[in-house]
Design an enzyme around this catalytic site. Sequence first.
Site, mmCIF file in Angstrom:
data_model
loop_
_atom_site.group_PDB
_atom_site.id
_atom_site.type_symbol
_atom_site.label_atom_id
_atom_site.label_comp_id
_atom_site.label_asym_id
_atom_site.label_seq_id
_atom_site.Cartn_x
_atom_site.Cartn_y
_atom_site.Cartn_z
ATOM 1 C CD GLU A 160 70.733 25.552 -63.198
ATOM 2 O OE1 GLU A 160 70.322 24.441 -63.588
ATOM 3 O OE2 GLU A 160 70.499 26.612 -63.792
ATOM 4 C CE LYS A 199 65.437 29.937 -67.446
ATOM 5 N NZ LYS A 199 66.718 30.112 -68.171
#
Length: 429
Positions: free
Chosen positions: A205, A337
Site C-alpha cells: 500500500e 470495502k
Amino acid sequence: MTAITNIAAREILDSRGNPTVEVDVLLEDGSFGRAAVPSGASTGAHEAVELRDGDKSRYNGKGVLKAVDAVQSEILDAIGGMDAEDQVAVDEAMIALDGTPNKARLGANAILGVSLAVAKAAAETAGLPLYRYVGGVQGRVLPVPMMNIVNGGAHADNPIDFQEFMVMPVGATSLSDAVRMGAEIFHTLKSALKKAGHNTNVGDEGGFAPNLPSAEAALDFVMESINAAGFKPGSDVVLALDCAATEFFKDGAYRYEGEGQTRSIEQQVDYLAKLTEAYPILSIEDGMSEDDWEGWKLLTDRIGSRVQLVGDDLFVTNVERLARGIETGTANSILVKVNQIGSLTETLAAVDMAQRAGYTAVMSHRSGETEDSTIADLAVATNCGQIKTGSLARSDRLAKYNQLIRIEEGLGAQALYAGRSAIRQLAGR
C-alpha cells in the site's frame, strides 16, 4: 435513453500484478461507465467470494476469465435493457441471478464491476460527477485520510505483526492541505529510516516496510517524523492502527510471531489499551479477531469511549454482521470495502445502517488496487468523513488522493473538510 445496451469485461492487472476484472457499461444514449475491481491480501472469512479460475497454467491459478465470462453472458442477458438509473433493481437482479449468499457462483468481482460501471454510466447520462450522482447535494464532506506510512503483517516482509501504522491529518484546513501534511510526514519518515540504517522499500500500500522489532518501534519512528515535519502529534495529526488481528489469532490466543509474544484475549485488550495511553492513537481497526466477539466486546467496553474501534474483518461491509455489532455494542465504526459485499447498493446500505446507529464509517481501498478512483467519490457521496487509501507513494493509491483534490476543487465553497469532527471520540476535545 438510460437502458443498458452492452456490457464488456476484461482481465486486467492490479497493483500486485494479479488479474482482476474491469467492466465497461454502455447505455442507449451513448453514455459509458468503466470500473475495475480491487482485491485484498488479508481477507475476512465472511467476505463475498472473489471468483478465480484455479487454472495453474495461467497466472498461478489467479486468472479471472470465469468472472469475465459471467459478465458478458449471464449478467448481460439478465440486466441488458434495464434502466441504469435504477441502481437497486440492477444490483438486486444480479444478486438474485447469482443465487448464493456470498456471490460465490458468479463472483463478487463480476457483480461489483458491473454495479459500479452502471452507476458511472448513469452519472454520465445525468451530466454529474459520480459523487454528486450518488450523494446528491448533501455529498460535500471531504474525508480525513488514514495514510498508511508503515506496513507490516500480510502487507510486508518484516517482523512487525500489525499490518498498518497510519497518520490522520485532523488539523488540516482542507483535503489538499491534509495530503500535503501527509506527504511531508512520509518523506520525513523516509529520511529518518534511512538515517537509522533501515531500508526504505515500500509494501503493497505504499508505506515503508522497515525491519523493525515491534509495533512500539514503528510508532516511535512515526512520532519522530510527525514532530520533525513540524506538526504536533495529537493535535495536528493523530495515529491509527490496523492490527489485522485475525491474521495472528490461533488456538484462542494472539500469537505475535514476529515479536515472539503470545497474548491471551484479555492480554490483547490490555496491550492495545496501553498503546493508546502511550501514543495519540485515536483509531484501531481489527484489534481483535473476526470471530472473537468476546474480545471485541471487552475492547469496546475498555477503550471505546475514547478510541474509534473499526470493524473490518468483523463486519465485512455486511449489514447482518453490522446489525449484530450494533445490538451487542461491539466496536463503534465500520470499514467499508465495496468488494467485501460486492455491490454498490449493499455498500450504501451498510454505510447508512452504521451512521443511523451512531457508528462512524471509513471508506477503504484494498491492498490490490488499480487506477480506479471510485472510492474517492463514494467517500464524499456518503459524507463518511474518513478514507483509507494507502500511503503517499504508488500511483494506484495516489489516484484516489488526486481524485479527492479534484472533487474538492469542483465543490468550491461548498466543500467541507471533516477534520477533527470525523472521529467522534476526538470531536469534543
